[in-house]
Design a protein around this motif. Structure first.
Motif, short mmCIF file in Angstrom:
data_model
loop_
_atom_site.label_atom_id
_atom_site.label_comp_id
_atom_site.label_asym_id
_atom_site.label_seq_id
_atom_site.Cartn_x
_atom_site.Cartn_y
_atom_site.Cartn_z
N THR A 246 0.78 -1.27 -0.19
CA THR A 246 -0.05 -0.09 0.19
C THR A 246 0.72 1.10 -0.27
OG1 THR A 246 0.03 0.06 1.78
CG2 THR A 246 -1.95 -1.33 0.86
N ILE A 247 2.30 0.48 0.53
CA ILE A 247 3.02 2.50 0.81
C ILE A 247 3.22 2.90 -0.59
CG2 ILE A 247 4.60 3.39 1.31
CD1 ILE A 247 4.75 2.40 4.00
N TYR A 248 4.20 1.86 -1.50
CA TYR A 248 4.88 1.81 -2.48
C TYR A 248 3.85 2.35 -3.45
CZ TYR A 248 9.48 -0.40 -1.52
OH TYR A 248 10.41 -0.26 -1.49
N ALA A 249 2.32 1.44 -3.72
CA ALA A 249 0.89 2.18 -4.49
C ALA A 249 0.39 3.56 -3.80
CB ALA A 249 -0.02 1.81 -4.09
N GLY A 250 1.29 3.92 -3.17
CA GLY A 250 0.35 5.36 -2.68
C GLY A 250 1.67 6.30 -3.40
N LEU A 251 2.96 5.62 -3.14
CA LEU A 251 4.62 6.70 -3.99
C LEU A 251 4.36 6.43 -5.27
CD1 LEU A 251 6.68 5.26 -1.62
CD2 LEU A 251 5.76 7.38 -1.72
N GLY A 252 3.45 5.44 -5.46
CA GLY A 252 3.81 5.60 -7.26
C GLY A 252 4.93 4.18 -8.28
N GLU A 253 5.27 3.82 -7.15
CA GLU A 253 6.19 2.85 -7.26
C GLU A 253 5.52 1.16 -7.31
OE1 GLU A 253 9.47 2.89 -4.96
OE2 GLU A 253 9.85 4.95 -4.96
N THR A 254 5.05 1.39 -8.75
CA THR A 254 3.92 0.37 -9.06
C THR A 254 4.37 -1.26 -9.17
OG1 THR A 254 2.94 1.99 -10.58
CG2 THR A 254 2.35 -0.19 -10.96
N ASP A 255 5.61 -1.06 -9.51
CA ASP A 255 6.71 -2.53 -9.91
C ASP A 255 6.65 -2.99 -8.11
OD1 ASP A 255 6.42 -2.49 -12.60
OD2 ASP A 255 8.69 -1.77 -12.59
N ALA A 256 7.18 -2.57 -7.81
CA ALA A 256 7.50 -2.39 -6.67
C ALA A 256 6.07 -2.77 -5.47
CB ALA A 256 8.20 -1.27 -5.03
N ALA A 257 5.05 -1.79 -5.42
CA ALA A 257 4.22 -2.47 -5.23
C ALA A 257 3.38 -3.83 -5.58
CB ALA A 257 2.36 -1.19 -5.59
#
Length: 111
Positions: free
Chosen positions: A51-62
């Motif tokens: 969820t944090i990575y998604a919020g940061l826009g780091e799609t691959d990590a999310a």
């Protein structure tokens, strides 16, 4: 976070997402780094990282962390389908694939 007991990581992830919404991405990344460090000594849900990575826009990590959460069986398909924290991932074809995978895994568990 101080009052959340065993939910410290979850509270921290929610705080990180709030900071992202407020445009304070550097502070959110600090929380993320703290959670990564904390995960060496205690359990931190892969879903929190997703969820944090998604919020940061780091799609691959999310998606990497979402995959780990589904593999570990720690997320319900209904939650995955409805969690607004993952809205930034919904237009990516990998999201529909993850939802299908979650539902498929759930079907096997019902047997």
């Amino acid at each position: 976070e101080k009052m959340s007991g065993n939910g410290v990581a979850r509270a921290a992830s929610l705080r990180a997402l709030l900071l992202v919404k407020l445009g304070r991405e550097d502070e959110a990344r600090e929380i993320l780094a703290n959670l990564v460090a904390r995960s060496a000594d205690q359990y931190v849900s892969p879903y929190s990282f997703a969820t944090i990575y998604a919020g940061l826009g780091e799609t691959d990590a999310a998606f990497e962390w979402l995959d780990r959460a589904i593999t570990a069986g720690i997320i319900s398909c209904a939650r995955l389908d409805n969690d607004a924290r993952l809205d930034s991932l919904r237009s990516d074809t990998r999201f529909a694939s993850q939802v299908r995978r979650c539902k498929s895994d759930m079907a096997w568990d019902d047997l």
